[in-house]
Design an enzyme around this catalytic site. Structure first.
Site, PDB file in Angstrom:
ATOM      1  N   THR A 134     -20.175  15.230  10.651  1.00  0.00           N
ATOM      2  CA  THR A 134     -20.740  14.482  11.801  1.00  0.00           C
ATOM      3  C   THR A 134     -22.172  14.525  11.942  1.00  0.00           C
ATOM      4  OG1 THR A 134     -20.550  14.292  14.089  1.00  0.00           O
ATOM      5  CG2 THR A 134     -20.099  16.497  13.065  1.00  0.00           C
ATOM      6  N   ASP A 135     -22.576  13.430  12.648  1.00  0.00           N
ATOM      7  CA  ASP A 135     -24.012  13.256  12.652  1.00  0.00           C
ATOM      8  C   ASP A 135     -24.306  14.119  14.135  1.00  0.00           C
ATOM      9  OD1 ASP A 135     -22.737  12.030  14.863  1.00  0.00           O
ATOM     10  OD2 ASP A 135     -23.782  10.164  14.610  1.00  0.00           O
ATOM     11  N   GLU A 136     -23.346  14.880  14.842  1.00  0.00           N
ATOM     12  CA  GLU A 136     -23.519  15.595  15.940  1.00  0.00           C
ATOM     13  C   GLU A 136     -24.203  16.931  15.405  1.00  0.00           C
ATOM     14  OE1 GLU A 136     -20.574  15.707  18.909  1.00  0.00           O
ATOM     15  OE2 GLU A 136     -20.238  13.782  18.576  1.00  0.00           O
ATOM     16  N   TYR A 160     -17.880  22.011  19.319  1.00  0.00           N
ATOM     17  CA  TYR A 160     -17.405  21.209  18.395  1.00  0.00           C
ATOM     18  C   TYR A 160     -18.396  21.088  17.262  1.00  0.00           C
ATOM     19  CZ  TYR A 160     -16.807  16.901  15.553  1.00  0.00           C
ATOM     20  OH  TYR A 160     -16.623  15.914  14.535  1.00  0.00           O
ATOM     21  N   LYS A 164     -18.781  22.523  13.340  1.00  0.00           N
ATOM     22  CA  LYS A 164     -18.885  21.684  12.263  1.00  0.00           C
ATOM     23  C   LYS A 164     -19.978  21.958  11.294  1.00  0.00           C
ATOM     24  CE  LYS A 164     -17.082  18.443  11.008  1.00  0.00           C
ATOM     25  NZ  LYS A 164     -15.677  18.308  10.115  1.00  0.00           N
ATOM     26  N   LEU A 200     -13.430   7.393  23.360  1.00  0.00           N
ATOM     27  CA  LEU A 200     -13.860   6.359  23.990  1.00  0.00           C
ATOM     28  C   LEU A 200     -13.167   5.217  24.174  1.00  0.00           C
ATOM     29  CD1 LEU A 200     -16.066   5.586  26.334  1.00  0.00           C
ATOM     30  CD2 LEU A 200     -17.371   4.929  24.393  1.00  0.00           C
ATOM     31  N   TYR A 217     -18.952   8.640  31.728  1.00  0.00           N
ATOM     32  CA  TYR A 217     -19.784   9.986  32.215  1.00  0.00           C
ATOM     33  C   TYR A 217     -21.088   9.695  32.478  1.00  0.00           C
ATOM     34  CZ  TYR A 217     -15.762  12.307  29.305  1.00  0.00           C
ATOM     35  OH  TYR A 217     -14.759  12.732  28.745  1.00  0.00           O
TER      36      TYR A 217
HETATM   37  P1  NAD Z   1      -8.648  13.584  14.359  1.00  0.00           P
HETATM   38  O1  NAD Z   1      -8.508  14.588  15.457  1.00  0.00           O
HETATM   39  O2  NAD Z   1      -8.072  12.210  14.458  1.00  0.00           O
HETATM   40  O3  NAD Z   1      -7.684  14.145  13.009  1.00  0.00           O
HETATM   41  C1  NAD Z   1      -7.710  15.545  12.528  1.00  0.00           C
HETATM   42  C2  NAD Z   1      -6.767  15.872  11.852  1.00  0.00           C
HETATM   43  O4  NAD Z   1      -6.753  17.243  11.282  1.00  0.00           O
HETATM   44  C3  NAD Z   1      -5.091  15.730  12.518  1.00  0.00           C
HETATM   45  O5  NAD Z   1      -4.174  15.031  11.738  1.00  0.00           O
HETATM   46  C4  NAD Z   1      -4.753  17.135  12.844  1.00  0.00           C
HETATM   47  O6  NAD Z   1      -3.303  17.229  12.696  1.00  0.00           O
HETATM   48  C5  NAD Z   1      -5.384  17.746  11.416  1.00  0.00           C
HETATM   49  N1  NAD Z   1      -5.560  19.113  11.600  1.00  0.00           N
HETATM   50  C6  NAD Z   1      -6.195  19.826  12.602  1.00  0.00           C
HETATM   51  N2  NAD Z   1      -6.234  21.153  12.455  1.00  0.00           N
HETATM   52  C7  NAD Z   1      -5.745  21.393  11.302  1.00  0.00           C
HETATM   53  C8  NAD Z   1      -5.479  22.489  10.434  1.00  0.00           C
HETATM   54  N3  NAD Z   1      -5.595  23.588  10.885  1.00  0.00           N
HETATM   55  N4  NAD Z   1      -4.828  22.260   9.170  1.00  0.00           N
HETATM   56  C9  NAD Z   1      -4.401  21.068   8.893  1.00  0.00           C
HETATM   57  N5  NAD Z   1      -4.586  20.020   9.498  1.00  0.00           N
HETATM   58  C10 NAD Z   1      -5.271  20.188  10.652  1.00  0.00           C
HETATM   59  O7  NAD Z   1     -10.044  13.391  13.533  1.00  0.00           O
HETATM   60  P2  NAD Z   1     -10.775  12.328  12.933  1.00  0.00           P
HETATM   61  O8  NAD Z   1     -11.510  11.605  14.005  1.00  0.00           O
HETATM   62  O9  NAD Z   1     -10.052  11.639  11.937  1.00  0.00           O
HETATM   63  O10 NAD Z   1     -11.822  12.930  12.001  1.00  0.00           O
HETATM   64  C11 NAD Z   1     -11.725  13.541  10.683  1.00  0.00           C
HETATM   65  C12 NAD Z   1     -12.885  14.216  10.227  1.00  0.00           C
HETATM   66  O11 NAD Z   1     -14.137  13.435  10.202  1.00  0.00           O
HETATM   67  C13 NAD Z   1     -13.256  15.456  11.285  1.00  0.00           C
HETATM   68  O12 NAD Z   1     -13.626  16.593  10.349  1.00  0.00           O
HETATM   69  C14 NAD Z   1     -14.299  15.094  11.826  1.00  0.00           C
HETATM   70  O13 NAD Z   1     -15.216  16.049  12.308  1.00  0.00           O
HETATM   71  C15 NAD Z   1     -15.177  14.027  11.070  1.00  0.00           C
HETATM   72  N6  NAD Z   1     -16.034  12.893  11.624  1.00  0.00           N
HETATM   73  C16 NAD Z   1     -15.222  12.338  12.739  1.00  0.00           C
HETATM   74  C17 NAD Z   1     -15.849  11.038  13.387  1.00  0.00           C
HETATM   75  C18 NAD Z   1     -15.363  10.352  14.249  1.00  0.00           C
HETATM   76  O14 NAD Z   1     -16.039   9.354  14.931  1.00  0.00           O
HETATM   77  N7  NAD Z   1     -14.098  10.334  14.549  1.00  0.00           N
HETATM   78  C19 NAD Z   1     -17.223  10.820  12.740  1.00  0.00           C
HETATM   79  C20 NAD Z   1     -17.954  11.543  11.781  1.00  0.00           C
HETATM   80  C21 NAD Z   1     -17.250  12.692  11.323  1.00  0.00           C
HETATM   81  O1  DAU Z   2     -20.867  11.001  16.352  1.00  0.00           O
HETATM   82  C1  DAU Z   2     -19.594  11.522  15.379  1.00  0.00           C
HETATM   83  C2  DAU Z   2     -18.699  12.079  16.390  1.00  0.00           C
HETATM   84  O2  DAU Z   2     -18.368  10.935  17.274  1.00  0.00           O
HETATM   85  C3  DAU Z   2     -17.554  12.761  15.929  1.00  0.00           C
HETATM   86  O3  DAU Z   2     -18.218  13.831  15.012  1.00  0.00           O
HETATM   87  C4  DAU Z   2     -16.559  13.247  16.876  1.00  0.00           C
HETATM   88  O4  DAU Z   2     -15.350  13.769  16.137  1.00  0.00           O
HETATM   89  C5  DAU Z   2     -16.115  11.949  17.522  1.00  0.00           C
HETATM   90  O5  DAU Z   2     -15.295  12.217  18.539  1.00  0.00           O
HETATM   91  C6  DAU Z   2     -17.366  11.249  18.280  1.00  0.00           C
HETATM   92  O6  DAU Z   2     -17.748  12.089  19.176  1.00  0.00           O
HETATM   93  P1  DAU Z   2     -18.421  11.408  20.607  1.00  0.00           P
HETATM   94  O7  DAU Z   2     -18.212  12.688  21.714  1.00  0.00           O
HETATM   95  O8  DAU Z   2     -19.706  10.709  20.464  1.00  0.00           O
HETATM   96  O9  DAU Z   2     -17.252  10.668  20.871  1.00  0.00           O
HETATM   97  P2  DAU Z   2     -16.102  10.216  22.209  1.00  0.00           P
HETATM   98  O10 DAU Z   2     -15.484   8.929  21.787  1.00  0.00           O
HETATM   99  O11 DAU Z   2     -15.509  11.258  22.749  1.00  0.00           O
HETATM  100  O12 DAU Z   2     -17.286   9.741  23.262  1.00  0.00           O
HETATM  101  C7  DAU Z   2     -18.397   8.542  22.908  1.00  0.00           C
HETATM  102  C8  DAU Z   2     -19.457   8.380  23.880  1.00  0.00           C
HETATM  103  O13 DAU Z   2     -18.609   7.996  25.140  1.00  0.00           O
HETATM  104  C9  DAU Z   2     -20.026   9.698  24.596  1.00  0.00           C
HETATM  105  O14 DAU Z   2     -21.142   9.703  24.749  1.00  0.00           O
HETATM  106  C10 DAU Z   2     -19.220  10.212  25.471  1.00  0.00           C
HETATM  107  C11 DAU Z   2     -18.809   8.926  26.365  1.00  0.00           C
HETATM  108  N1  DAU Z   2     -17.391   9.013  27.055  1.00  0.00           N
HETATM  109  C12 DAU Z   2     -16.396   9.513  26.413  1.00  0.00           C
HETATM  110  C13 DAU Z   2     -14.967   9.446  27.088  1.00  0.00           C
HETATM  111  C14 DAU Z   2     -13.882  10.083  26.126  1.00  0.00           C
HETATM  112  C15 DAU Z   2     -17.355   8.599  28.191  1.00  0.00           C
HETATM  113  O15 DAU Z   2     -18.492   8.181  28.868  1.00  0.00           O
HETATM  114  N2  DAU Z   2     -16.165   8.494  28.913  1.00  0.00           N
HETATM  115  C16 DAU Z   2     -14.995   9.049  28.277  1.00  0.00           C
HETATM  116  O16 DAU Z   2     -14.018   9.132  28.801  1.00  0.00           O
END
Ligand code: NAD
Ligand code: DAU
Length: 355
Positions: A134-136, A160, A164, A200, A217
């Site tokens: 992730t970029d985080e 988180y 990562k 979100l 938020y």
């Molecule tokens: P998600 O939470 O939707 O899915 C995670 C999956 O991992 C689920 O199916 C869960 O059951 C499985 N899992 C969790 N713990 C486990 C374990 N111990 N063993 C096996 N399986 C397990 O996550 P996502 O949003 O699809 O993200 C996937 C990956 O991409 C993550 O590594 C996250 O850090 C990264 N990522 C996400 C985003 C985003 O915006 N969602 C952006 C950049 C990177």
């Molecule tokens: O940047 C990549 C990341 O993006 C991934 O690594 C994470 O797995 C993924 O969850 C996401 O993280 P964020 O914290 O940026 O995503 P989220 O959807 O939780 O929130 C997006 C933005 O919106 C953040 O600034 C928080 C805000 N927010 C979120 C929720 C859930 C709100 O204002 N209200 C909300 O209820």
């Protein structure tokens, strides 16, 4: 060359989209999903590929070395696409332990198992370990800062992102120490089909449909860079096929948007698509709430490395992607309604304690 892929976390949001992409693009490749089916994992996300002869699902934990070893050997895996993680920042604030366990210990377990498997097979040059990150990990930007590049120092701010970052460092070390063919990608915020309701964009779509307040938020001016999930999956595909082992690639959508503006865009789409919303205009549901602890102000990605070296660019604009996403959540009520479970309501009450 056909591949035998192990996709960890393939029942989650991005993992499932990636499995769909891969099965369609490379029908001769074997795809094995290992997923623990935590609250975020959903076997129904894989319904369209279940039953294919080249697809197999294993329920299990990436921290369980014996299951990982067994899959690597019996399926003769040459490529790991590692998505499995605890992924939600708000949950990491409530309980960081699971994040350290899955994201750090789980990644370490996979690395150790793959190192042994790769070594036993005489270190084939085509093996790959793709770590999806992730970029985080880069921390938070001020409004005038340059976007994150691959050389930006790590400065994670949440449990988180710290977990990562820890896993990224381990993956990097396995390349530098053992020469293991690892790749790391750091991507911005994804959106699209199959995203769990806590994030979100789905949260705002679902709350609008059920007439619940839209919790923004702080002042709503935090900025995220949004990438349609299908574009992310294409980027991971090119990194697996053409990325250089040991390298990191930043992936982003070049779509920086303030949260409040994004919520307004979603509200307008909902008003346009759904004539009988419980509350209209849906912007009336917007409620500013207590800020997330340690809330990163801005993320932005400089993706010129993957664009120039691997010729990947995003193809879906934010307005197209949001339309596709809103339409998907409107059509797939049967997918998301069961996810608003008792467990989810309890989580929701903890995060949004004002409700
Ligand atoms: P998600 O939470 O939707 O899915 C995670 C999956 O991992 C689920 O199916 C869960 O059951 C499985 N899992 C969790 N713990 C486990 C374990 N111990 N063993 C096996 N399986 C397990 O996550 P996502 O949003 O699809 O993200 C996937 C990956 O991409 C993550 O590594 C996250 O850090 C990264 N990522 C996400 C985003 C985003 O915006 N969602 C952006 C950049 C990177
Ligand atoms: O940047 C990549 C990341 O993006 C991934 O690594 C994470 O797995 C993924 O969850 C996401 O993280 P964020 O914290 O940026 O995503 P989220 O959807 O939780 O929130 C997006 C933005 O919106 C953040 O600034 C928080 C805000 N927010 C979120 C929720 C859930 C709100 O204002 N209200 C909300 O209820």
């Amino acid at each position: 060359m056909s591949r035998q892929l192990l996709v960890t976390g393939g029942a989650g949001f991005i993992g499932a989209n990636f499995v769909h992409h891969w099965c369609q693009a490379y029908p001769d490749d074997r795809v094995v999903v290992l997923d623990a089916l935590t609250y975020a994992g959903n076997r129904r996300n894989l319904a369209t590929v279940e039953g294919r002869k080249n697809f197999c699902f294993v329920q299990g934990d990436i921290c369980d070395r014996s299951i990982v070893d067994q899959i690597l050997q019996s399926e003769n895996i040459d490529t790991i696409a590692h998505f499995a993680a605890e992924s939600h920042v708000d949950r990491s604030i409530l309980g960081p332990g699971a994040f350290v366990q899955t994201n750090v210990v789980g990644t370490f377990t996979l690395l150790e198992a793959f190192r042994q498997h790769w070594g036993v097979n005489s270190k084939p040059p085509a093996y790959r370990f793709l770590h999806v990150s992730t970029d985080e990990v880069y921390g938070s930007l001020s409004p005038d800062d340059a976007p994150f590049s691959e050389t930006t120092p790590y400065a994670p701010n949440s449990p988180y992102s710290a977990s990562k970052a820890g896993s990224d460092h381990l993956v990097r070390a396995y390349y530098h120490t053992y020469g293991m063919p690892t790749l790391i990608t750091n991507c911005s915020n994804n959106y699209g089909p199959y995203q769990f309701p806590e994030k979100l964009i789905p949260l705002m779509c679902i709350n609008t449909l059920i007439g619940k307040s839209l919790p923004v938020y702080g002042d709503g001016k935090n900025v995220r860079d949004w990438l349609y999930v299908g574009d992310h999956c294409r980027a991971l595909d090119v990194v697996i096929h053409s990325g250089i082992p040991g390298e990191t690639y930043n992936i982003g959508g070049n779509n920086e948007v303030e949260n409040i503006n994004l919520v307004h865009m979603l509200c307008h789409l909902m008003d346009e698509f759904v004539p009988n919303l419980p509350v209209r205009p849906s912007t009336d549901l917007i409620t500013f709430v207590k800020d997330r602890l340690g809330h990163d102000r801005r993320y932005a990605i400089n993706a010129t490395k993957i664009q120039n070296q691997l010729h990947w660019t995003p193809s879906v604009t934010i307005s197209e992607g949001l339309r596709l996403t809103v339409e998907w959540y409107l059509q797939e009520r049967n997918w998301w309604e069961p996810l608003l479970s008792e467990e989810y309501q309890a989580y929701y009450r903890k995060v949004y304690s004002y409700t």
